[in-house]
Design an enzyme around this catalytic site. Structure first.
Site, mmCIF file in Angstrom:
data_model
loop_
_atom_site.group_PDB
_atom_site.id
_atom_site.type_symbol
_atom_site.label_atom_id
_atom_site.label_comp_id
_atom_site.label_asym_id
_atom_site.label_seq_id
_atom_site.Cartn_x
_atom_site.Cartn_y
_atom_site.Cartn_z
ATOM 1 N N TRP A 126 0.866 -1.188 0.000
ATOM 2 C CA TRP A 126 0.000 0.000 0.000
ATOM 3 C C TRP A 126 0.898 1.233 0.000
ATOM 4 O O TRP A 126 1.779 1.342 0.865
ATOM 5 C CB TRP A 126 -0.871 -0.058 1.260
ATOM 6 C CG TRP A 126 -1.845 1.063 1.433
ATOM 7 C CD1 TRP A 126 -2.739 1.538 0.521
ATOM 8 C CD2 TRP A 126 -2.035 1.846 2.626
ATOM 9 N NE1 TRP A 126 -3.478 2.558 1.068
ATOM 10 C CE2 TRP A 126 -3.054 2.764 2.357
ATOM 11 C CE3 TRP A 126 -1.437 1.846 3.882
ATOM 12 C CZ2 TRP A 126 -3.514 3.675 3.299
ATOM 13 C CZ3 TRP A 126 -1.884 2.758 4.822
ATOM 14 C CH2 TRP A 126 -2.910 3.656 4.534
ATOM 15 N N ASP A 207 -0.467 -5.343 9.767
ATOM 16 C CA ASP A 207 -1.507 -4.415 9.333
ATOM 17 C C ASP A 207 -2.752 -5.240 9.027
ATOM 18 O O ASP A 207 -2.787 -6.002 8.055
ATOM 19 C CB ASP A 207 -1.006 -3.664 8.082
ATOM 20 C CG ASP A 207 -1.976 -2.583 7.635
ATOM 21 O OD1 ASP A 207 -3.085 -2.491 8.199
ATOM 22 O OD2 ASP A 207 -1.624 -1.818 6.709
ATOM 23 N N ALA A 209 -6.369 -4.860 8.022
ATOM 24 C CA ALA A 209 -7.342 -3.879 7.528
ATOM 25 C C ALA A 209 -8.514 -4.520 6.797
ATOM 26 O O ALA A 209 -9.475 -3.837 6.460
ATOM 27 C CB ALA A 209 -6.654 -2.881 6.603
ATOM 28 N N LYS A 242 -13.051 -1.192 6.636
ATOM 29 C CA LYS A 242 -13.645 -2.109 5.663
ATOM 30 C C LYS A 242 -14.522 -3.142 6.352
ATOM 31 O O LYS A 242 -15.656 -3.382 5.929
ATOM 32 C CB LYS A 242 -12.548 -2.813 4.859
ATOM 33 C CG LYS A 242 -11.874 -1.927 3.831
ATOM 34 C CD LYS A 242 -10.789 -1.090 4.427
ATOM 35 C CE LYS A 242 -10.139 -0.180 3.377
ATOM 36 N NZ LYS A 242 -9.103 0.648 3.978
HETATM 37 C C1 LMR Z 1 -6.919 1.669 -0.439
HETATM 38 O O1 LMR Z 1 -5.822 1.120 -0.457
HETATM 39 O O2 LMR Z 1 -7.539 1.946 -1.462
HETATM 40 C C2 LMR Z 1 -7.555 2.008 0.868
HETATM 41 O O3 LMR Z 1 -6.821 1.502 1.926
HETATM 42 C C3 LMR Z 1 -7.846 3.449 1.021
HETATM 43 C C4 LMR Z 1 -6.652 4.283 1.272
HETATM 44 O O4 LMR Z 1 -6.664 5.037 2.250
HETATM 45 O O5 LMR Z 1 -5.683 4.215 0.511
#
Ligand code: LMR
Length: 391
Positions: A126, A207, A209, A242
């Site tokens: 990410w 993490d 999420a 989420k």
């Molecule tokens: C994503 O990866 O799209 C989500 O976790 C939203 C974000 O904050 O990036």
């Protein structure tokens, strides 16, 4: 002073929200930011959340401050979902945070608190991991994680990079539903990683999420369990965005686990003081919703059932897309066995941009697609647009 400011570039992922919204084409498809959408393309409020909000409205008597640590009842109940059977109040402490990003930032600040420290992240990950850790003063190093062309995890290369890490280094791991690849580590991979990490004295930062979006709420914490058992100290950043659909409510938690429980009050104190100088106290509403749901058997059952429906919709779309693509591009069959919202297509940035301009299909330049943004009736069109670019 303002005049001299070098404006940072806009976050490319979040910018997609506005770009998609402003596109007038009615054939547009949003595969951008990671938000769940139902068959009608809506990010609806979960029924258990609505019911919890009604109850809170009826019973809440005060908006008084609750302090930087947040609500202990929320933290206990959430820990039971995230940590499950391994949850043991003497070996874990938690703080409520503004979303999972707030939890990651607090974790990073704790890690940087007493001097320079390195955090290892996989490539790709990410994009905001790098941003958050660097902003908090950690040194970021990378190890290979995924090969988009072959759609396979680079476990051996990852293990070999981690074998060269130094004692006290931190390793960021996605508890489940890897963002951006959806590629899930097998249990034997988790065991191998845990062995290397315990052997070298590395600290896991997990993490979490997307719990419940992968294989199921219990299955999605199995890797995390392996790490917590193997490593004497760990940090776990949890997002409720989420799993409870609470995105804008900014609801999350940071947990610290240690096999020497007497150090934990010190960790809690350090985290609380870091929270105090950052944002003082976490927002309360989302955590109250989560606590209300998890404290009530019927509401928890309703939440769980709805989460499972969402998970199964993602599985169905994954199978349909994998089926449509893999007839001509066999490696794309992997999309069916990947988990959670995301898969990573081997597309160049300029191809992504041309798909956006020509077909109104929105994804970040990395080629990540949010499977949950797709409706079953759009799979055929998406596949026919993608296939020529995937060879
Ligand atoms: C994503 O990866 O799209 C989500 O976790 C939203 C974000 O904050 O990036």
């Amino acid at each position: 002073m303002f005049d001299e400011l070098t404006a940072p570039s806009e976050d490319a992922l979040l910018a997609l929200i506005g770009l998609h919204r402003d596109d007038p084409r009615n054939t547009k498809i949003d595969l951008g930011v990671g938000m769940y959408r139902d068959d009608n393309g809506q990010t609806a409020i979960m029924q258990a959340v609505k019911e919890a909000e009604k109850r809170i409205w009826d019973t809440q008597k005060s908006k008084a401050y609750i302090g930087p640590e947040g609500d202990p009842a929320f933290l206990d109940l959430l820990a039971k979902e995230v940590l499950g059977a391994d949850w043991n109040q003497t070996s874990v402490i938690g703080l409520q945070t503004p979303g999972g990003s707030g939890a990651l930032r607090l974790a990073a600040e704790l890690l940087a608190y007493q001097g320079p420290r390195t955090v290892w992240i996989g490539t790709p990950t990410w994009p905001n991991h790098n941003g958050i850790f660097s902003a908090a003063g950690l040194t970021v190093r990378t190890h290979p994680y995924f090969d988009a062309t072959t759609q396979s995890i680079r476990v051996e290369e990852m293990l070999s990079a981690l074998s060269g890490a130094s004692s006290g280094d931190v390793v960021l791991l996605h508890a489940s539903c890897h963002n951006p690849t959806g590629a899930a580590l097998a249990l034997e991979d988790w065991n191998a990683i845990a062995k290397v990490m315990a052997g070298r004295g590395l600290i896991p930062l997990l993490d979490s999420a997307y719990q419940g979006f992968g294989r199921g709420i219990y299955e999605d914490r199995m890797g995390l369990h392996i790490l917590l058992k193997a490593c004497p100290e760990a940090l776990i950043a949890v997002s409720c965005s989420k799993s409870f659909g609470l995105y804008r409510e900014r609801t999350g938690a940071i947990y610290a686990s240690s096999n020497s429980g007497n150090v934990l009050p010190k960790v809690r104190g350090a985290l609380a003081s870091l929270a105090r100088v950052n944002y003082s106290m976490p927002p309360a509403h989302g955590a109250e919703i989560v606590r209300t749901i998890l404290a009530d058997g019927d509401l928890r059952a309703s939440w769980y059932a709805e989460l499972e429906t969402m998970r199964l919709r993602i599985v169905e779309i994954r199978q349909a897309l994998a089926g449509a693509l893999s007839q001509q591009v066999p490696t794309m069959a992997a999309i069916a066995s990947q988990e959670g919202m995301f898969s990573l297509l081997p597309l160049a940035g300029d191809t992504v941009m041309s798909i956006r301009h020509r077909h109104a299909i929105y994804m970040p330049e990395s080629g990540r697609i949010n499977i949950a943004g797709l409706r079953l009736d759009q799979v055929g069109r998406l596949a026919s647009v993608l296939v020529p670019h995937l060879h």
